[in-house]
Design a protein around this motif. Structure first.
Motif, mmCIF file in Angstrom:
data_model
loop_
_atom_site.group_PDB
_atom_site.id
_atom_site.type_symbol
_atom_site.label_atom_id
_atom_site.label_comp_id
_atom_site.label_asym_id
_atom_site.label_seq_id
_atom_site.Cartn_x
_atom_site.Cartn_y
_atom_site.Cartn_z
ATOM 1 N N LEU A 1 0.808 -1.225 0.000
ATOM 2 C CA LEU A 1 0.000 0.000 0.000
ATOM 3 C C LEU A 1 0.841 1.274 0.000
ATOM 4 O O LEU A 1 0.304 2.371 0.014
ATOM 5 N N ARG A 2 2.172 1.104 0.006
ATOM 6 C CA ARG A 2 3.103 2.231 0.040
ATOM 7 C C ARG A 2 2.911 3.089 1.293
ATOM 8 O O ARG A 2 2.835 4.315 1.222
ATOM 9 N N LEU A 3 2.835 2.409 2.441
ATOM 10 C CA LEU A 3 2.648 3.078 3.718
ATOM 11 C C LEU A 3 3.817 2.750 4.635
ATOM 12 O O LEU A 3 4.310 1.620 4.649
ATOM 13 N N SER A 4 4.237 3.726 5.412
ATOM 14 C CA SER A 4 5.245 3.462 6.434
ATOM 15 C C SER A 4 4.586 2.666 7.556
ATOM 16 O O SER A 4 3.348 2.622 7.669
ATOM 17 N N LYS A 5 5.393 2.073 8.406
ATOM 18 C CA LYS A 5 4.841 1.360 9.556
ATOM 19 C C LYS A 5 4.070 2.306 10.465
ATOM 20 O O LYS A 5 3.041 1.941 11.030
ATOM 21 N N GLY A 6 4.563 3.532 10.593
ATOM 22 C CA GLY A 6 3.863 4.516 11.404
ATOM 23 C C GLY A 6 2.490 4.847 10.842
ATOM 24 O O GLY A 6 1.514 4.948 11.590
ATOM 25 N N GLN A 7 2.412 5.025 9.525
ATOM 26 C CA GLN A 7 1.124 5.311 8.886
ATOM 27 C C GLN A 7 0.168 4.135 9.039
ATOM 28 O O GLN A 7 -1.017 4.319 9.340
ATOM 29 N N LEU A 8 0.684 2.940 8.820
ATOM 30 C CA LEU A 8 -0.151 1.747 8.945
ATOM 31 C C LEU A 8 -0.639 1.583 10.384
ATOM 32 O O LEU A 8 -1.818 1.288 10.609
ATOM 33 N N ALA A 9 0.236 1.800 11.345
ATOM 34 C CA ALA A 9 -0.156 1.698 12.757
ATOM 35 C C ALA A 9 -1.267 2.693 13.077
ATOM 36 O O ALA A 9 -2.244 2.345 13.746
ATOM 37 N N ASP A 10 -1.138 3.917 12.573
ATOM 38 C CA ASP A 10 -2.168 4.930 12.801
ATOM 39 C C ASP A 10 -3.497 4.490 12.185
ATOM 40 O O ASP A 10 -4.550 4.644 12.803
ATOM 41 N N MET A 11 -3.448 3.934 10.992
ATOM 42 C CA MET A 11 -4.667 3.457 10.330
ATOM 43 C C MET A 11 -5.345 2.344 11.120
ATOM 44 O O MET A 11 -6.569 2.226 11.103
ATOM 45 N N LEU A 12 -4.546 1.523 11.788
ATOM 46 C CA LEU A 12 -5.083 0.386 12.536
ATOM 47 C C LEU A 12 -5.452 0.746 13.971
ATOM 48 O O LEU A 12 -6.094 -0.034 14.664
ATOM 49 N N GLY A 13 -4.999 1.923 14.412
ATOM 50 C CA GLY A 13 -5.285 2.335 15.780
ATOM 51 C C GLY A 13 -4.440 1.601 16.802
ATOM 52 O O GLY A 13 -4.905 1.311 17.904
ATOM 53 N N VAL A 14 -3.207 1.302 16.421
ATOM 54 C CA VAL A 14 -2.280 0.634 17.342
ATOM 55 C C VAL A 14 -1.002 1.457 17.447
ATOM 56 O O VAL A 14 -0.743 2.333 16.622
ATOM 57 N N SER A 15 -0.198 1.143 18.419
ATOM 58 C CA SER A 15 1.067 1.832 18.611
ATOM 59 C C SER A 15 2.029 1.492 17.474
ATOM 60 O O SER A 15 2.127 0.342 17.053
ATOM 61 N N ALA A 16 2.756 2.489 17.001
ATOM 62 C CA ALA A 16 3.754 2.254 15.958
ATOM 63 C C ALA A 16 4.816 1.277 16.450
ATOM 64 O O ALA A 16 5.324 0.462 15.671
ATOM 65 N N ASP A 17 5.141 1.326 17.741
ATOM 66 C CA ASP A 17 6.116 0.391 18.303
ATOM 67 C C ASP A 17 5.700 -1.059 18.079
ATOM 68 O O ASP A 17 6.540 -1.927 17.891
ATOM 69 N N THR A 18 4.404 -1.297 18.098
ATOM 70 C CA THR A 18 3.905 -2.656 17.880
ATOM 71 C C THR A 18 4.295 -3.157 16.500
ATOM 72 O O THR A 18 4.678 -4.312 16.344
#
Length: 135
Positions: free
Chosen positions: A9-26
């Motif tokens: 999807l061309r998303l960073s892990k941080g962007q994906l984490a935000d989309m999922l509503g979870v911590s980027a650290d996860t």
């Protein structure tokens, strides 16, 4: 799984984490992401919705734009992303199934607006004027 979906999807892990509503650290710690039922469940819900919308949207990036930005009237103007974050992705999938089968998600019935109202099944149903129509 999270890395593969993010790359596709061309998303960073941080962007994906935000989309999922979870911590980027996860997501940055692969062992935590792989072991998290919440992360895996939301990833599956998101990809299921994107797969349903992609044929109408035209491509994966357009489906992602719809997922992030289209405010679904039947859900009080909430987006699919917001429903997934809130743990109610099933209602979005049900709504999409209803639209795909020729129904119109009307709203105002207390069930997320699912069900048929107005018009016949042969009519083209528009999803919010975003060019996402059932053939």
């Amino acid at each position: 799984l999270a890395e593969a979906i993010g790359a596709r999807l061309r998303l960073s892990k941080g962007q994906l984490a935000d989309m999922l509503g979870v911590s980027a650290d996860t997501l940055y710690r692969a062992d935590r992401a792989a072991g998290s039922a919440k992360v895996q469940g939301r990833l599956m819900e998101m990809t299921s919705i994107l797969s349903s919308v992609e044929p109408w949207a035209g491509d994966e990036q357009a489906a992602l734009a719809w997922y992030l930005g289209y405010r679904i009237p039947a859900f009080g103007g909430r987006t699919a992303e917001q429903r997934v974050k809130g743990g109610t992705a099933g209602a979005v999938r049900d709504w999409l199934d209803t639209v795909e089968l020729g129904g119109v998600a009307c709203g105002g019935r207390g069930d997320g607006g699912l069900g048929r109202c107005g018009g016949g099944g042969a009519a083209v149903r528009e999803m919010g004027g975003h060019g996402l129509s059932r053939p």
